[in-house]
Design a protein around this motif. Structure first.
Motif, PDB file in Angstrom:
ATOM      1  N   MET A   1       0.856  -1.181   0.000  1.00  0.00           N
ATOM      2  CA  MET A   1       0.000   0.000   0.000  1.00  0.00           C
ATOM      3  C   MET A   1       0.892   1.231   0.000  1.00  0.00           C
ATOM      4  N   LYS A   2       0.570   2.189  -0.878  1.00  0.00           N
ATOM      5  CA  LYS A   2       1.288   3.459  -0.862  1.00  0.00           C
ATOM      6  C   LYS A   2       0.426   4.557  -1.460  1.00  0.00           C
ATOM      7  N   ILE A  28       2.367   3.381   6.503  1.00  0.00           N
ATOM      8  CA  ILE A  28       2.040   3.247   5.088  1.00  0.00           C
ATOM      9  C   ILE A  28       2.939   4.216   4.323  1.00  0.00           C
ATOM     10  N   TYR A  61       0.573   4.129  -7.468  1.00  0.00           N
ATOM     11  CA  TYR A  61       0.079   4.398  -6.117  1.00  0.00           C
ATOM     12  C   TYR A  61      -1.362   3.940  -5.943  1.00  0.00           C
ATOM     13  N   ASP A  62      -1.699   3.555  -4.719  1.00  0.00           N
ATOM     14  CA  ASP A  62      -3.069   3.148  -4.403  1.00  0.00           C
ATOM     15  C   ASP A  62      -4.012   4.345  -4.375  1.00  0.00           C
ATOM     16  N   CYS A  63      -3.473   5.508  -4.039  1.00  0.00           N
ATOM     17  CA  CYS A  63      -4.260   6.739  -4.095  1.00  0.00           C
ATOM     18  C   CYS A  63      -3.315   7.911  -4.338  1.00  0.00           C
ATOM     19  N   GLN A  94      -8.300   3.348 -10.273  1.00  0.00           N
ATOM     20  CA  GLN A  94      -7.487   3.671  -9.104  1.00  0.00           C
ATOM     21  C   GLN A  94      -8.080   4.874  -8.377  1.00  0.00           C
ATOM     22  N   LEU A 169      -9.521   2.968   1.434  1.00  0.00           N
ATOM     23  CA  LEU A 169      -8.511   2.030   0.947  1.00  0.00           C
ATOM     24  C   LEU A 169      -8.517   0.708   1.718  1.00  0.00           C
ATOM     25  N   LEU A 171      -8.049   0.307   5.096  1.00  0.00           N
ATOM     26  CA  LEU A 171      -7.182   0.259   6.271  1.00  0.00           C
ATOM     27  C   LEU A 171      -8.009   0.365   7.548  1.00  0.00           C
TER      28      LEU A 171
END
Length: 189
Positions: A1-2, A28, A61-63, A94, A169, A171
């Motif tokens: 995750m990033k 993260i 990137y995840d976001c 994404q 995401l 988390l």
């Protein structure tokens, strides 16, 4: 995750640093990415040093997160390289996030078309001109799962925005919200 926060001169510092702080506290990877250079001057003359500069790695990137601040938001809006990358991210399903004035960038990129969003009061008039099919909401944060867009209102909502991104995401934010007294704030404000 990033995650990545994209910064341009004139960005709203609290909106830029709050997601970085929250994600790094959660262990993260959270990268500060300068739009055109690594050293960025915030709207309130706070100097920020970024980890890197915008390039194709934004697709990994995840976001990707945009802070507001009129100067920074206009710079993000007007950058064609960033627009192309963000359009690819949305096409890939994404997550992308923008707050305060930064949804004007998403409007120009076409990311708000047909999607729910929020922004700083009055900015919605500008976004409606460019993205008339977007659906403005007055909520603190707005998540549009179909468009993979997360938006928020302004400096005071930066922490809610950061936690909304983390929650979206997938988390677990319960412990970090408690450690940062966010649960206490929500109960008592």
């Amino acid at each position: 995750m990033k995650v990545a926060v994209v910064l341009a001169d004139g960005c709203e510092e609290v909106e830029a640093l709050t997601p970085i702080d929250v994600f790094r506290r959660m262990n993260i990877q959270a990268d500060m990415v300068g739009l055109t250079h690594q050293d960025v001057m915030g709207a309130h003359q706070i100097a920020l040093h970024c980890d890197k500069v915008v390039d194709d790695s934004l697709l990994e990137y995840d976001c990707v997160i945009f802070p507001g601040g009129m100067g920074g938001a206009h710079a993000l809006r007007d950058n064609d390289q960033l627009m192309e990358l963000m359009q690819k991210r949305q096409a890939n399903g994404q997550w992308n996030a923008a707050m305060c004035a930064a949804p004007i960038a998403f409007a120009r990129y076409g990311l708000l078309d047909g999607h729910d969003y929020t922004c700083f009061p009055g900015i919605d008039q500008e976004t409606k001109k460019v993205a008339p099919t977007g659906h403005f909401k007055e909520d603190i944060t707005v998540v549009d799962p179909k468009g993979h867009i997360i938006t928020s209102r302004g400096p005071a909502t930066a922490m809610a925005y950061a936690f909304c991104i983390a929650d979206t995401l997938g988390l677990d934010t319960k412990e970090i919200k408690h450690q940062m007294l966010y649960d206490f704030l929500k109960k008592n404000i």
